[in-house]
Design a protein around this motif. Structure first.
Motif, short mmCIF file in Angstrom:
data_model
loop_
_atom_site.label_atom_id
_atom_site.label_comp_id
_atom_site.label_asym_id
_atom_site.label_seq_id
_atom_site.Cartn_x
_atom_site.Cartn_y
_atom_site.Cartn_z
N TRP A 1 72.02 4.07 26.55
CA TRP A 1 73.33 4.57 26.15
C TRP A 1 73.35 6.10 26.17
CZ3 TRP A 1 78.24 3.96 25.86
CH2 TRP A 1 79.02 4.72 24.98
N LEU B 1 75.94 8.66 28.25
CA LEU B 1 76.65 9.82 27.71
C LEU B 1 76.28 11.10 28.46
CD1 LEU B 1 76.45 9.17 23.85
CD2 LEU B 1 78.32 8.64 25.42
N ALA C 1 86.95 12.01 23.35
CA ALA C 1 86.49 10.64 23.10
C ALA C 1 84.99 10.61 22.91
CB ALA C 1 86.90 9.72 24.25
N GLN C 2 84.28 11.45 23.67
CA GLN C 2 82.83 11.49 23.56
C GLN C 2 82.39 12.22 22.29
OE1 GLN C 2 80.87 11.88 27.23
NE2 GLN C 2 78.92 12.57 26.41
N LEU D 1 83.02 10.00 19.07
CA LEU D 1 82.49 8.64 19.03
C LEU D 1 82.02 8.30 17.62
CD1 LEU D 1 80.34 8.32 22.29
CD2 LEU D 1 82.36 7.00 21.69
N VAL E 1 79.48 3.04 17.27
CA VAL E 1 80.10 2.69 18.55
C VAL E 1 79.37 1.57 19.27
CG1 VAL E 1 78.84 4.49 19.79
CG2 VAL E 1 80.98 3.61 20.73
N ALA F 1 85.87 0.52 19.62
CA ALA F 1 85.53 1.92 19.89
C ALA F 1 84.98 2.06 21.30
CB ALA F 1 84.53 2.44 18.86
N MET F 2 84.15 1.13 21.71
CA MET F 2 83.60 1.17 23.06
C MET F 2 84.71 1.04 24.10
SD MET F 2 80.87 1.41 24.96
CE MET F 2 79.42 0.93 24.00
N PHE G 1 86.57 4.36 24.40
CA PHE G 1 85.74 5.32 25.13
C PHE G 1 85.79 5.02 26.63
CE2 PHE G 1 81.60 6.27 27.10
CZ PHE G 1 81.55 7.64 26.90
#
Length: 207
Positions: A43, A47, A88-89, A92, A96, A102-103, A106
């Protein structure tokens, strides 16, 4: 001889402990935390690649704007989409990875940015001076590589989450969750069609 008995007992206890540890490891007692950490690492890479894309966009917009200032709507869409994706990043929530809603938000912000980028590249195709500019060509190459890395990192994350989530609901992982990891929760994944998992959505290599 009387003093040897306690020593022998300690050795037996130590051997039993080591045997139990090896046995438990063989039964997958460490699978849940191991798979969870792998998914979290993947993950982080997702990002990182999305951030790399947003970092490149300002220079791309400036390069195109210099040649195609009349394409204000497309340029504005990209700038606004970039801002939303960045927010959005940044915003988070901490949960998340265990929060499907939430995912989804994003993912929607990133998809919107990807679509706006695609439209910007179509605009660039209209202007030979843009396509032949060294700055544009360099940015085009960097963005193309980044889109590929995004696709790969998303795919790796999706697979890691699948392995982790499967471990939580199948035996013996389900047993270990109940006994040792009761707070472990299933992770949220991307809702991406298989075709998009294998290849980047936006093609920056058109000539």
């Amino acid at each position: 001889m009387a003093q040897a008995a306690p020593h022998a007992t300690r050795l037996i206890a130590l051997a039993a402990t080591l045997f139990a540890a090896v046995t438990l490891a063989g039964c997958g007692v460490n699978n849940i935390p191991t798979y969870e950490q792998q998914a979290k690492a993947n993950w982080s890479e997702v990002l990182n690649q999305y951030k790399r894309r947003t970092d490149l966009i300002d220079n791309l917009v400036a390069t195109v704007k210099g040649f195609a200032d009349q394409e204000k709507t497309v340029l504005t869409d990209v700038v606004e989409a970039r801002a939303k994706a960045t927010q959005a990043q940044i915003n988070l929530p901490a949960d998340v990875l265990n929060n499907p809603d939430a995912m989804k938000k994003f993912q929607e912000a990133q998809n919107t940015l990807g679509g706006a980028l695609g439209r910007l590249m179509v605009v660039a195709e209209k202007y030979p001076d843009i396509k032949s500019g060294q700055n544009f060509l360099a940015l085009q190459s960097e963005l193309s590589g980044t889109e590929n890395r995004i696709a790969i990192s998303r795919r790796d994350y999706i697979e890691a989450v699948r392995v982790y989530n499967t471990e939580l609901v199948t035996i013996p992982g389900r047993w270990w969750k109940s006994f040792m990891y009761p707070t472990s929760k299933e992770m949220a994944s991307f809702d991406i069609p298989a075709a998009e998992q294998a290849a980047p959505k936006v093609n920056f290599d058109k000539k």
